[in-house]
Design a protein around this motif. Structure first.
Motif, short mmCIF file in Angstrom:
data_model
loop_
_atom_site.label_atom_id
_atom_site.label_comp_id
_atom_site.label_asym_id
_atom_site.label_seq_id
_atom_site.Cartn_x
_atom_site.Cartn_y
_atom_site.Cartn_z
N ASN A 1 0.90 -0.50 0.06
CA ASN A 1 0.20 0.16 -0.05
C ASN A 1 0.49 0.76 -0.63
O ASN A 1 1.41 1.63 0.42
CB ASN A 1 -1.15 0.18 1.51
CG ASN A 1 -1.74 -0.89 0.97
OD1 ASN A 1 -2.56 -1.63 0.41
ND2 ASN A 1 -1.57 -1.88 2.41
N ASN B 1 1.03 4.21 -1.28
CA ASN B 1 0.34 5.40 -1.46
C ASN B 1 1.49 6.41 -1.12
O ASN B 1 1.27 7.36 -1.44
CB ASN B 1 -1.27 5.88 -0.68
CG ASN B 1 -2.16 4.64 -1.58
OD1 ASN B 1 -1.73 4.44 -2.41
ND2 ASN B 1 -3.26 3.88 -0.56
N ASN B 2 1.58 6.86 0.56
CA ASN B 2 2.22 7.70 0.97
C ASN B 2 3.75 7.63 0.71
O ASN B 2 4.41 8.22 1.28
CB ASN B 2 2.70 8.02 2.33
CG ASN B 2 0.86 8.12 2.52
OD1 ASN B 2 0.24 9.09 2.46
ND2 ASN B 2 -0.23 7.07 3.46
#
Length: 596
Positions: A176, A178-179
């Motif tokens: 994940n 995303n950041n």
């Protein structure tokens, strides 16, 4: 001499010219391009080039009075400096960003400081800074900074051996991302997750990520990453006991990491030592472990597996009977162990696999005393041996004494039963069972039965008479006599051997109620229903075991079944409680008595 000086001057002028050329070329780039260029050089271990870019970046930012970029320049420069100098740049970062608005600072300052402390093995301070950074990031609701703080704490947990906990964080941010916009950071997350998987023995998952990393575009640009994945491939093969393949891969990674003075060289040495130990080549394993200790003394950067390394070396020299080297490496272990305890307070309960610190301290003291005076050790050993022998002798004496007591009880029981059988051979089964019950009255009883006897003996005739009068008033005389008659029939027909007899179903079969039956048994038999039923069964067993050889040959579970007990454990406990001896001794004494 003049030629030498001229050569040096020529070299310096060439270097200055080359540096000036690089600076001239850098003037064409903006901050983002400069940062990308720095990352390329830094990831490929081109230290001098990356230093030039960092210095140019900072000078450009200062010239333009751009505080945000000045802060970035301090960060870039600190990567290639020693610890004290790098810490000064981070302090300057803290000052320059004090009045910068937004969510980036001070979170990033504490993250950078935490990373610096982590790099130089000041783990407690690293954790303190990570926690502060995480709190600032949460206050600012900056998800990207929260991600970086969580990842850095996961790096620390991974280093400390909390692999399952760290793997959860790495796995989440790997899949994940995303950041996570930094390709280098994303690669490092994958590397750390591989380490967790190997330590957790999830080798299939680790090998998939290793192949994925080796084929990634980022790895192709970075020799460092190439060797990181090669190291983990070797480490995975070590775990799979493919020692020859592992040695080949680990040796290559050691050569690379040692050439750039990177701490991963020490992990490679540790793994090489483990490989040779797996091949049962202890001399070679110790050679690598000693080389590892030499590196640790130079850098003073430790890791938890060093405890295993030192205990291995200590055991090796212990078997060689080389007390001097044994003592030396005990001292080395204690120094490293002390630092590890200081760094990992929450791991202080985890002791080495072979030695814990107190034991090693005692062993060190024992070796010193042994070198001074071997007699002391000898006398102490003899003294301890004598104490152990005395304890064993005492325990043996007690067991024999108890066994003798049980044998005597069993013999008395057997003699009593045989004597009674001779006297009452022409009597009915009812009389026989009644007399068998009286034959056990002088045997050791439990505390409850003793209290009943003592209390009954202390009653005066007047009190007994009052009890009988009260009982007679409660239950009609004809009912009492009828129930007593039925109980005699119950005993004579050996109905007590049936399984599952309760006060309720017995009362029903005698056509009375439980209150009457219970009171009559208590009054006329001198015991409660459970004791009454148990005594009938045990008395039957005592007699049957003496007179019936076939009955004695049954398994304990079968005997228990015959007597109406639910299981052999219940029967054994009831037998010992009633008689004061064990069933096995009782049967053995019967067999002995029948041999003559």
């Amino acid at each position: 001499m003049m030629k030498v000086i001229f050569s040096i001057l020529l070299f310096l002028s060439g270097f200055i010219y080359a540096q000036k050329s690089i600076v001239d070329a850098l003037s064409e780039f903006n901050y983002s391009q400069l940062k990308s260029k720095f990352d390329d050089y830094y990831d490929n271990d081109k230290v001098s080039e990356s230093k030039i870019i960092a210095q140019y970046y900072l000078q450009k930012a200062k010239k333009e009075k751009n505080n945000l970029q000045i802060a970035e320049g301090y960060i870039l420069i600190h990567f290639n400096e020693d610890f004290p100098t790098a810490l000064k740049y981070i302090d300057s970062l803290e000052i320059i960003t004090k009045n910068i608005k937004g969510s980036l600072y001070p979170t990033r300052t504490y993250l950078m400081k935490g990373n610096l402390y982590f790099k130089y093995d000041y783990l407690k301070k690293a954790l303190d800074n990570y926690i502060i950074a995480l709190q600032y990031a949460k206050d600012q609701k900056d998800q990207k900074q929260i991600a970086y703080a969580n990842i850095n704490i996961a790096y620390l947990n991974n280093y400390l051996g909390k692999y399952a906990e760290a793997a959860k964080i790495f796995r989440y941010y790997l899949y994940n991302p995303n950041n996570i916009t930094n390709e280098s950071q994303h690669n490092q997350i994958r590397v750390s997750l591989i380490n967790c998987y190997i330590e957790l023995n999830k080798l299939d998952s680790a090998n998939i990520l290793i192949k994925e990393g080796q084929t990634s575009a980022f790895t192709g640009k970075s020799k460092y990453s190439v060797n990181q994945y090669l190291y983990f491939s070797g480490y995975s093969n070590l775990k799979q006991k493919k020692y020859t393949i592992a040695i080949n891969e680990l040796a290559k990674t050691y050569n690379f990491f040692s050439s750039i003075n990177d701490n991963n060289a020490n992990y490679a040495l540790y793994s090489l030592g483990k490989c040779y130990d797996g091949l049962n080549n202890k001399e070679k394993a110790v050679e690598y472990f000693i080389r590892l200790d030499s590196n640790i003394q130079k850098t003073n950067i430790t890791f938890p597996e060093l405890r295993e390394v030192y205990t291995y070396i200590i055991d090796y020299y212990k078997k060689k009977n080389d007390k001097e080297k044994q003592l030396y490496y005990i001292d080395r272990f204690l120094k490293v162990d002390k630092k590890l305890d200081e760094q990992f307070e929450y791991l202080s309960t985890e002791l080495p696999k072979k030695y814990d610190t107190p034991k090693l301290l005692q062993e060190k003291e024992d070796i010193i005393n042994d070198l001074k005076n071997r007699k002391t050790f000898l006398y102490t050993s003899i003294g301890l041996l004598l104490i152990i022998l005395l304890i064993l002798a005492y325990l043996y004496y007690n067991s024999k004494k108890t066994e003798k007591k049980h044998k005597q009880i069993a013999q008395d029981l057997i003699h009593s039963i045989e004597h009674k059988n001779l006297e009452v051979s022409d009597k009915s089964n009812v009389v026989l069972l009644q007399e068998l019950e009286s034959a056990t009255e002088n045997l050791p009883l439990d505390s409850f039965e003793n209290n009943v006897i003592q209390n009954n003996e202390s009653l005066t005739e007047e009190v007994v008479e009052k009890i009988e009068i009260k009982a007679n008033k409660t239950i009609p005389e004809d009912v009492i006599q009828n129930i007593l008659k039925e109980l005699r029939n119950f005993e004579a027909k050996e109905l007590f051997l049936k399984k599952g007899i309760t006060l309720a179903n017995l009362a029903k079969s005698l056509k009375t109620n439980t209150a009457y039956l219970s009171e009559i048994i208590n009054t006329h038999k001198g015991k409660n229903f459970a004791a009454y039923l148990n005594d009938l069964r045990i008395n039957y067993a005592l007699n049957q075991l003496v007179v019936d050889r076939r009955f004695r040959s049954y398994k304990l579970s079968v005997i228990a079944e015959e007597l109406g007990y639910n299981n052999e454990q219940a029967f054994s406990l009831a037998f010992k409680k009633k008689t004061g001896t064990t069933l096995s001794i009782y049967i053995k004494e019967i067999e002995n008595s029948h041999q003559y």
